[in-house]
Write a protein that holds these residues in place. Structure first.
Motif, PDB file in Angstrom:
ATOM      1  N   SER A   1       0.831  -1.205   0.000  1.00 21.13           N
ATOM      2  CA  SER A   1       0.000   0.000   0.000  1.00 21.13           C
ATOM      3  C   SER A   1       0.866   1.256   0.000  1.00 21.13           C
ATOM      4  O   SER A   1       0.606   2.217  -0.740  1.00 21.13           O
ATOM      5  CB  SER A   1      -0.915  -0.002   1.223  1.00 21.13           C
ATOM      6  OG  SER A   1      -1.655   1.203   1.312  1.00 21.13           O
TER       7      SER A   1
ATOM      8  N   LEU B   1       2.505   1.841  -3.400  1.00 23.41           N
ATOM      9  CA  LEU B   1       1.543   2.379  -4.365  1.00 23.41           C
ATOM     10  C   LEU B   1       1.331   3.875  -4.144  1.00 23.41           C
ATOM     11  O   LEU B   1       1.292   4.661  -5.104  1.00 23.41           O
ATOM     12  CB  LEU B   1       0.225   1.633  -4.259  1.00 23.41           C
ATOM     13  CG  LEU B   1      -0.891   2.082  -5.226  1.00 23.41           C
ATOM     14  CD1 LEU B   1      -0.438   1.918  -6.673  1.00 23.41           C
ATOM     15  CD2 LEU B   1      -2.173   1.289  -4.976  1.00 23.41           C
TER      16      LEU B   1
ATOM     17  N   THR C   1       2.290   6.820  -6.804  1.00 24.48           N
ATOM     18  CA  THR C   1       1.261   7.733  -7.278  1.00 24.48           C
ATOM     19  C   THR C   1       1.671   9.185  -7.098  1.00 24.48           C
ATOM     20  O   THR C   1       1.377  10.040  -7.942  1.00 24.48           O
ATOM     21  CB  THR C   1      -0.064   7.464  -6.531  1.00 24.48           C
ATOM     22  OG1 THR C   1      -0.469   6.105  -6.760  1.00 24.48           O
ATOM     23  CG2 THR C   1      -1.159   8.396  -7.008  1.00 24.48           C
TER      24      THR C   1
END
Length: 417
Positions: free
Chosen positions: A375, A378, A382
């Protein structure tokens, strides 16, 4: 293969200043001084007030010459014209000069020379160019399985030859893990003893700081690429453009409209504060400075792809007929995700200590559940903090300064650059 049988590493530009690229001992590395940049800024401000007091001061108090909303990003082809990718052959030629005495010594006291490079400063590329020019054998780093398994066969397979060799990424020869240090310790021991013959080992600066803790290896002769201060950076940015492009361009600060000079005049009178500030912000890291410079370049919507403007458009600070490139005054930095605890810091630190890691290895090296790591990765991707390169997650050049400061404030081990 002799040097005469290979093309030169770098064909110097006659207009280039001497020592644009320079390798020095670690103790001689000099981070650009904020005080010097501040002094240049004060001098520039004083001159501006003297000659353009009414015009510029009133404009500064009111609104920027070009707001961010008025500007657009440049295309990749246009960016390539204005700031081509770094050609590391010049740095390889500087490394060759720094190693010349060592290479010529028939019985050198030091069998192995170390070259330490910061993230995004191209040490693998520099060593690749240098190795090719000397027909040196390039040694591949062991696999993660070999490292964690303490597989001595990697060292045993080291070529038994008098041929010069290069290991360009020592940071990929260990893992910060209970089982990840045995192989690199034996490598360093054998290299220091001369058992591996003559060679050059390059290492990322963060990995070097860590390895000095786990296997102290005094290396007063270790080399590094000297920092790019404002003067060097000004010449470097100018040389990124071909002469025909360089001669017809003017770079202007989008907030003030003042010209950003990229080539120094006599006695350095044209050194722009913006360039000095970029050198200080990047701490002399040429890869990060190049990335930040490219990210700051802008155009107005009515400018063509070649940078020309429609008739009637004001070109503040530019001569009539000159093409203008606007330099954004807003620093383009990724924002780190908000997170409680130190989980994010552990991920960022691990990536820096190894100059990037495959996603599959992160759960092996971090005290966090795999799903939490996935998580966080990611989120970081991003927001542009990390990027995937050659199968490894790495801190992006645009985020490096932010991440370094983030870890410094938390007391994490960091490099000395």
């Amino acid at each position: 293969m002799s040097m005469e049988q290979n093309p030169p590493l770098h064909e110097p530009d006659r207009e280039s200043p001497p020592m644009l690229w320079e390798f020095v001992k670690l103790a001689d590395y000099r981070v650009p001084s904020p005080a010097r940049a501040s002094a240049a800024l004060e001098k520039w401000t004083s001159l501006r007030q003297l000659f353009r007091r009414d015009e510029v001061d009133q404009r500064d108090e009111q609104a920027p010459v070009k707001s961010e909303d008025e500007l657009r990003l440049l295309s990749q082809s246009r960016l390539h014209d204005l700031a081509r990718p770094i050609d590391w052959r010049g740095a390889a030629a500087a490394l060759d000069a720094a190693l010349a005495d060592w290479l010529q010594a028939s019985n050198a006291d030091t069998a192995v020379k170390f070259v330490i490079g910061q993230p995004h400063c191209g040490h693998p590329e520099i060593l690749a160019h240098w190795a090719a020019s000397h027909d040196a054998l390039r040694i591949e780093a062991p696999s993660s399985e070999q490292i964690l398994g303490d597989d001595g066969r990697w060292l045993e397979a080291w070529p038994a030859t008098d041929r010069l060799w290069v290991l360009a990424n020592l940071e990929h020869c260990y893992l910060r893990h209970a089982n990840g240090l045995g192989l690199v310790r034996r490598l360093l021991e054998r290299a220091a003893s001369g058992a591996l013959g003559r060679g050059v080992i390059a290492c990322d600066s963060w990995a070097w700081a860590y390895l000095q803790e786990v296997w102290p290896l005094p290396q007063p002769g270790a080399l590094t690429l000297q920092a790019f201060d404002g003067q060097r950076l000004s010449h470097f940015l100018a040389e990124l453009m071909p002469c025909p492009v360089r001669d017809r361009l003017r770079f202007c600060n989008a907030r003030t409209g003042n010209e950003v000079h990229l080539e120094l005049g006599e006695n350095n009178t044209a050194l722009s504060p913006e360039v000095n500030q970029l050198a200080v912000y990047s701490r002399g890291n040429i890869g990060c400075a190049w990335n930040s410079w490219r990210a700051s370049l802008r155009a107005t919507p009515d400018q063509g792809e070649d940078g020309t403007e429609q008739a009637g458009e004001t070109q503040a600070g530019a001569d009539r007929g000159a093409e203008i490139v606007w330099v954004s005054a807003v620093r383009q930095e990724p924002v780190l995700p908000a997170e409680k605890g130190e989980g994010l810091a552990f991920i960022l630190h691990a990536l820096l200590l190894h100059n990037g890691l495959p996603a599959t290895l992160l759960p092996e090296l971090l005290p966090q559940p795999e799903h939490r790591i996935a998580s966080s990765v990611l989120q970081l991707q991003t927001q542009g903090v990390i990027a995937l390169a050659d199968g490894r997650w790495q801190i992006s050049a645009s985020a490096y300064a932010v991440v370094r400061e983030f870890l410094r404030r938390r007391g994490f081990l960091r490099d000395n650059f």
